[in-house]
Design an enzyme around this catalytic site. Structure first.
Site, short mmCIF file in Angstrom:
data_model
loop_
_atom_site.label_atom_id
_atom_site.label_comp_id
_atom_site.label_asym_id
_atom_site.label_seq_id
_atom_site.Cartn_x
_atom_site.Cartn_y
_atom_site.Cartn_z
CD GLN A 22 -1.58 -2.20 2.18
OE1 GLN A 22 -0.41 -2.59 2.22
NE2 GLN A 22 -2.54 -2.73 2.93
CG ASP B 155 -6.33 -0.40 10.77
OD1 ASP B 155 -7.14 -0.55 9.86
OD2 ASP B 155 -5.12 -0.20 10.58
CG ASN C 264 -1.54 1.67 11.59
OD1 ASN C 264 -2.64 1.86 11.07
ND2 ASN C 264 -0.43 2.04 11.01
CE LYS C 265 0.07 -4.34 6.10
NZ LYS C 265 -0.77 -5.46 5.64
#
Length: 314
Positions: free
Chosen positions: A181, A222, A232-233
């Site tokens: 991403q 998130d 988070n990621k």
């Protein structure tokens, strides 16, 4: 104003849109090389698209809102099933569940569904604007900023506003394996907005911290808890640990803390390890290799300088 500042892929119509046959979703997995939409004919297909990472970050919420509206207009008897299905498509991020349940309550109390959905979109646009004002305020002239994954609206607006206010900043963008991403979404968006940025591999962040090129670490979240725990990621935790070691503040953006969750309640999604064994269509590991893919990191409060919210920095 917000629409004019955002990169093209964050424009509402380029995330998802309703048509007579269903909901179109821009397939972010193909960007920046190909722009293609997939058509979801019902809430089950939209839920599957969210699970399959057709869109991510803030995208699932917009898809879910449009899908609920489409369901209400065409199959109102399935509206509750649609809310349940869409809410479970991303169990880690609870924002979508909260919003969809709120939409359902308002409509069951007599409000018009189309007006309710429009009001949610407008509220988030205003929220992005306010939160990014706070995000911009922590950025200083000459800052190098590390991010992770695709931090979307609030981060993008923060750095864009910083540039507009005459601040000289540089963003360092890790590629974000396995879906890339950072390479496919974040770097092209920053470049489109005229923000100086460099793409780096996921293992390079500590190198640039040690060299003194990074002064801030900023990501989306998130999920964020009121004790300042951030989810988070995957990769965020390692970068946060490095940032702490080098005395670099870490800020996470949140559009709303999850007041009802504790750290032990967090569900970390695992996806197929097959994604780790390839980059797009190219295999990078033996078909016999075993691989693991946890989608998110839990970042402990001690590593978080502050969470940037609508109410300020927590």
């Amino acid at each position: 104003m917000i629409s004019s500042l955002l990169p093209s892929i964050l424009q509402h119509e380029n995330i998802s849109r309703i048509c007579e046959d269903g909901v179109y979703i821009t397939d972010r997995r193909l960007l920046p090389f190909q722009k293609k939409e997939i058509l979801c004919h019902d809430y089950a297909e939209a839920s599957a698209a969210i699970k399959d990472m057709v869109t991510q970050g803030g995208g699932p919420l917009e898809v879910a809102l449009n899908t609920v509206l489409y369901t209400y207009l065409h199959c109102p008897e399935h509206i509750r099933d649609a809310v349940v299905s869409l809410s479970s498509a991303r169990p880690t991020n609870t924002t979508m569940k909260r919003e969809l349940e709120s939409v359902l309550r308002r409509c069951e109390s007599g409000e018009d569904m189309s007006a309710v959905i429009a009001s949610v979109f407008e509220r988030y646009d205003a929220l992005y604007d306010r939160v990014s004002d706070t995000g911009e305020s922590v950025l200083e002239n000459g800052d190098g900023i590390l991010t992770t994954c695709f931090p979307e609206h609030t981060f993008m607006l923060s750095v864009k506003k910083a540039v507009m206010n005459g601040k000289d900043i540089t963003v360092y963008v890790p590629e974000t394996r396995p879906y890339l991403q950072g390479a496919h979404l974040t770097e092209p968006c920053l470049r489109e907005m005229g923000v100086r940025c460099f793409l780096i591999t996921d293992g390079m962040a500590a190198h640039f911290m040690r060299e003194g090129k990074i002064q801030k670490y900023m990501t989306a979240s998130d999920l964020a808890l009121k004790d300042r725990t951030v989810v988070n990621k995957t990769g965020t935790l390692g970068n946060a640990i490095s940032a702490k070691y080098y005395g670099i503040p870490y800020y996470a953006f949140s559009l709303g803390l999850d007041e009802g969750k504790q750290k032990d309640d967090i569900i970390i999604e695992y996806r197929s390890g097959e994604s780790v064994k390839r980059m797009g269509d190219m295999e990078i590991a033996s078909s016999s290799a075993s691989a693991l893919y946890p989608c998110f990191d839990i970042i402990d409060p001690e590593l978080v300088t502050g969470i940037i919210t609508d109410g300020g920095i927590i």
